[in-house]
Design an enzyme around this catalytic site. Structure first.
Site, PDB file in Angstrom:
ATOM      1  CD  GLU A 137      36.095  40.005  34.553  1.00 14.66           C
ATOM      2  OE1 GLU A 137      36.083  40.296  33.340  1.00 14.66           O
ATOM      3  OE2 GLU A 137      35.894  38.853  34.977  1.00 14.66           O
ATOM      4  NE  ARG A 138      34.864  39.301  39.278  1.00 16.71           N
ATOM      5  CZ  ARG A 138      33.610  38.940  39.478  1.00 16.71           C
ATOM      6  NH1 ARG A 138      32.772  39.714  40.142  1.00 16.71           N
ATOM      7  NH2 ARG A 138      33.166  37.806  38.981  1.00 16.71           N
ATOM      8  CG  ASN A 184      37.734  37.176  31.401  1.00 19.56           C
ATOM      9  OD1 ASN A 184      38.035  35.981  31.245  1.00 19.56           O
ATOM     10  ND2 ASN A 184      37.326  37.648  32.569  1.00 19.56           N
ATOM     11  CE  LYS A 261      39.401  33.337  32.431  1.00 20.79           C
ATOM     12  NZ  LYS A 261      38.554  34.224  33.260  1.00 20.79           N
ATOM     13  CD  GLU A 265      36.290  31.884  35.366  1.00 18.82           C
ATOM     14  OE1 GLU A 265      36.654  33.001  34.992  1.00 18.82           O
ATOM     15  OE2 GLU A 265      35.936  31.640  36.535  1.00 18.82           O
ATOM     16  CG  ASP A 338      38.688  32.664  41.741  1.00 18.89           C
ATOM     17  OD1 ASP A 338      39.716  33.349  41.613  1.00 18.89           O
ATOM     18  OD2 ASP A 338      37.621  32.925  41.175  1.00 18.89           O
ATOM     19  CD  GLU A 366      36.753  38.097  42.029  1.00 21.71           C
ATOM     20  OE1 GLU A 366      37.916  38.048  41.579  1.00 21.71           O
ATOM     21  OE2 GLU A 366      35.830  37.386  41.591  1.00 21.71           O
ATOM     22  CG  HIS A 509      33.450  29.779  45.692  1.00 20.43           C
ATOM     23  ND1 HIS A 509      32.211  30.083  45.180  1.00 20.43           N
ATOM     24  CD2 HIS A 509      34.335  30.030  44.695  1.00 20.43           C
ATOM     25  CE1 HIS A 509      32.352  30.491  43.924  1.00 20.43           C
ATOM     26  NE2 HIS A 509      33.629  30.481  43.614  1.00 20.43           N
ATOM     27  CD1 TRP A 532      31.457  28.674  38.524  1.00 22.34           C
ATOM     28  CD2 TRP A 532      29.969  29.260  36.965  1.00 22.34           C
ATOM     29  NE1 TRP A 532      32.152  28.905  37.357  1.00 22.34           N
ATOM     30  CE2 TRP A 532      31.265  29.260  36.373  1.00 22.34           C
ATOM     31  CE3 TRP A 532      28.889  29.607  36.165  1.00 22.34           C
ATOM     32  CZ2 TRP A 532      31.493  29.587  35.037  1.00 22.34           C
ATOM     33  CZ3 TRP A 532      29.116  29.934  34.831  1.00 22.34           C
ATOM     34  CH2 TRP A 532      30.400  29.927  34.271  1.00 22.34           C
TER      35      TRP A 532
HETATM   36  C1  BDP Z   1      37.751  35.170  39.099  1.00 27.14           C
HETATM   37  C2  BDP Z   1      36.970  36.389  38.752  1.00 27.14           C
HETATM   38  C3  BDP Z   1      36.794  36.585  37.278  1.00 27.14           C
HETATM   39  C4  BDP Z   1      38.111  36.427  36.562  1.00 27.14           C
HETATM   40  C5  BDP Z   1      38.717  35.089  36.908  1.00 27.14           C
HETATM   41  C6  BDP Z   1      40.123  34.909  36.357  1.00 27.14           C
HETATM   42  O1  BDP Z   1      35.707  36.284  39.354  1.00 27.14           O
HETATM   43  O2  BDP Z   1      36.231  37.859  37.085  1.00 27.14           O
HETATM   44  O3  BDP Z   1      37.958  36.536  35.190  1.00 27.14           O
HETATM   45  O4  BDP Z   1      38.846  34.962  38.291  1.00 27.14           O
HETATM   46  O5  BDP Z   1      41.053  35.013  37.143  1.00 27.14           O
HETATM   47  O6  BDP Z   1      38.254  35.385  40.379  1.00 27.14           O
HETATM   48  O7  BDP Z   1      40.295  34.670  35.180  1.00 27.14           O
END
Ligand code: BDP
Length: 691
Positions: A137-138, A184, A261, A265, A338, A366, A509, A532
């Site tokens: 991811e990212r 995640n 986490k 989200e 973020d 990212e 953002h 978002w």
């Molecule tokens: C955001 C990202 C996402 C991550 C989230 C996180 O877009 O992919 O899961 O943060 O930090 O920046 O949990």
């Protein structure tokens, strides 16, 4: 004639400069001089320390170095004492860090500070957002170095070699922990097959002092244990975690702990069962405690309510201050939203006084151009670490609030979200390696200046090559004047350039959805959560632009300690770099330089683009000093970055102009892209996430 000579010179010098593919990072092979190493003790870590000295010694030929493990109360955890030709430490890991420091000084012409050198943070951790199927991811540098889709449980010799190289790179800059999987988190990571692969990874990282941690899914008892609930206060759930932890330690005896986490989200968490973050974190902490394990519990939480997203983590966690077990550390992103190109520091730093708090930085780019942009993030982290929170009076900077200098927190830690993948050069862009390097160096010493870090990194990464004469490097000549100095300046300016062409004056953002690369201030499909979408953050209308977080607005400013709170609240004293973060202002608002807000915005976007063009020139001139592979690869990246910078400028100015209804100042280059085309061609270089 001149052209012929200079291209000949270029060809000639690039042939001399050995081919480099970047895989060796800042640890390129050296021709070592002879050295004698005396060390009475033995361990796998000490064997490495000894070998490193023999492989890379650039000091006086034939010198004798003594490595001594001896208890010394002035030396903390991984620290060491470096005097003359003696490295002393409490542990073999301390010795290894001392060896790397000594060798770094020899190679960069730095002076060892002498005496005791203790790390600022006890736990210096890279968080890998790697999934069990090998995707990241990212991640922008290829697939995971740890996990893979095909034949996922076979460990090859190549895997082992790579994990060892990874461990060595980390040890050389003081990183001592790796979270092996995505926050995640798939529950699968806790199944025996994955734990056994983690065990092999741990065995290769161990001699280099790097412990492994795992991200866990809070609902694992449901998905793996067949339970109906993952309620942290349910005795059966507690017992499930206790057993799981026991099983993990039976496989990996020095396992570091969990990163979590939860209730964030869409991830499951204690709030699904009407419990608090403290209930959830403490339950896991109790399971880990008998084994000395840690829980890093993330404060990255926000829901789709009407509350300003920037306020939510603070609102949720402050009431829990003092309610967490000793082995819990709350992991807080540098800013309240973020990982944007610029954010003010998170107000949780310094505010939580009875809880261990650790900063989380994002090394992977990212929101900063993926593996395309040359952006040195050290200046951004330095800005955060040096920000004064005023929580315990003037000088309560974020660094001191989190590294144990101000609050007696039991554990101190810092995390960086890794930018590492299977790409030959590890990070996708040669310059992105500098961010991995800088994260480690700042985690070891949170007072280091970005200029020094860049200086070291450039010398280690680019000076000479393996055919170079052994012995001390000469930093007095052309190389320094024509390469080191300009390239260092480019690195130091690079983050501000990105802020300028993406989100100047506190904008944030407004990037393209999903992929988070390129501009997207217009993106707001019906039915999607407003927080978002970019318009939620820029609030542009014919009345003006910016998010009102003053007392009259969301009042986020009140989460900061005085005098900051008043300073941010008052438009006259709010630093211009945060202007539109805290204020909604009319387009003709007069800036300090006398320009209107609209004009100023236009000039800043334009400045950003021009900065990138300057970087291209700096790099083009660097040709004679860099091997052709790395030279051309970086050249390509900078070209792509320039194209994207122009796109950002055109997209944002043309989009916002619909509201400002003012002309783009005539001394600025005209947009070369049409807004409707940009919107149509927004390819959403995404990874399938919904925002
Ligand atoms: C955001 C990202 C996402 C991550 C989230 C996180 O877009 O992919 O899961 O943060 O930090 O920046 O949990």
């Amino acid at each position: 004639m001149k052209v012929i000579i200079s291209s000949f010179f270029f060809l000639f010098t690039s042939l001399l400069l050995h081919a480099q593919n970047g895989h060796q990072l800042w640890l390129r092979d050296k021709k070592a001089l002879p050295v004698h190493v005396i060390c009475k003790q033995n361990s796998p870590t000490l064997t490495i320390a000894r070998q490193e000295l023999h492989d890379s010694w650039q000091g006086a030929p034939g010198a004798t170095i003594s490595l001594i493990i001896k208890k010394d109360r002035a030396v903390k955890v991984d620290g060491f004492k470096l005097n003359e030709n003696v490295i002393q430490a409490n542990t073999d890991k301390g010795i290894l860090y001392g060896v790397y420091e000594l060798l770094r000084n020899q190679q960069t012409g730095g002076k060892p500070k002498g005496g005791v050198d203790n790390p600022s943070y006890q736990f210096r951790i890279l968080d890998h957002w790697d999934n069990p199927d090998g995707s990241i991811e990212r991640g922008y540098a290829g697939n995971s170095i740890f996990w893979r889709k095909q034949d996922p449980f076979t460990v090859t010799d190549e895997d082992k070699k790579l994990w060892q190289e990874y461990a060595r790179a980390n040890a050389s800059i003081g990183i001592n922990g790796s979270v092996l999987n995505n926050v995640n988190a798939s529950p699968m990571i806790l199944t025996p097959d994955y734990l056994n692969r983690a065990k092999v990874i741990a065995s290769l990282l161990r001699p280099y002092g790097v412990k492994i941690y795992l991200s866990v899914n809070f609902a694992s008892p449901v998905s793996l244990g067949g339970f109906k609930t993952a309620d942290p206060l349910d005795p059966a759930v507690m017992a499930w975690w206790k057993n799981k932890v026991k099983e993990i330690y039976s496989i990996i005896p020095d396992f570091g702990g969990f990163l979590v986490k939860a209730s964030s989200e869409g991830q499951p968490g204690p709030q699904n069962y009407g419990r608090t973050h403290a209930d959830g974190a403490n339950m896991l902490a109790d399971a880990l405690n008998p084994f000395g394990g840690l829980v890093m519990w993330r404060a990255f939480v926000y829901s789709a309510n009407n509350e300003d997203r920037a306020k939510q983590a603070y609102d949720e966690f402050m009431p829990l201050d003092g309610k967490f077990r000793d082995n819990v550390i709350i992991q807080v992103k540098n800013g309240p939203i973020d990982f944007q190109a610029r954010e003010p520091f998170s107000p949780l730093f310094g505010a939580m006084k009875k809880t261990s708090v650790m900063p989380e930085f994002q090394v992977t780019q990212e929101y900063l151009g993926h593996a395309v942009y040359v952006v040195f993030l050290s200046t951004m982290w330095e800005e955060c670490l040096q920000s004064d929170t005023y929580q315990q009076g003037k000088g309560s900077i974020v660094a001191r609030c989190t590294d144990g200098s101000i609050f007696p927190q039991k554990n101190t830690a810092i995390a960086g979200v890794s930018n590492i993948g299977l790409d030959t050069n590890w990070c996708g862009n040669h310059f992105a390696q500098a961010n991995w390097y800088a994260f480690g160096r700042l985690a070891w010493n949170d007072t280091l200046k970005s200029g020094q870090i860049a200086d070291e990194w450039i010398k280690l990464t680019f000076y000479g090559d393996s055919s170079q004469k052994s012995g001390e490097a000469d930093y007095t000549g052309d190389w320094t004047k024509n390469f080191l100095v300009p390239v260092k300046q480019m690195m130091i300016d690079s983050r501000e350039a990105a802020v300028n062409f993406m989100t100047p004056l506190g904008l944030h953002h407004i990037m393209s959805a999903n992929g988070h690369y390129g501009p997207g201030p217009w993106w707001a499909p019906k039915g999607i959560r407003p927080d978002w979408t970019p318009p939620y953050y820029h609030q542009a209308s014919t009345n003006g632009i910016g998010f009102d977080r003053t007392k009259k607005g969301s009042d986020a400013i009140s989460q900061y300690h005085e005098p900051l709170s008043s300073e941010f609240n008052n438009v006259a004293t709010c630093p211009e770099k945060f202007l539109l973060w805290f204020h909604h202002l009319p387009w003709d608002y007069k800036m300090k330089d006398g320009r209107t807000l609209w004009d100023d915005l236009c000039y800043r976007y334009d400045t950003g683009v021009n900065q990138v063009r300057e970087f291209q020139k700096i790099w083009d001139k660097a040709g004679p000093f860099v091997d052709s592979t790395r030279f051309m690869e970086v050249q390509r990246k900078l070209r792509e970055q320039e194209i994207n910078a122009v796109l950002w400028k055109d997209a944002c100015l043309l989009y916002f102009q619909q509201f400002s209804r003012m002309p783009i100042p005539y001394d600025i280059e005209r947009p070369v892209n049409n807004l409707d085309d940009i919107i149509k061609n927004d390819t959403r270089r995404g990874d399938g996430r919904s925002h």
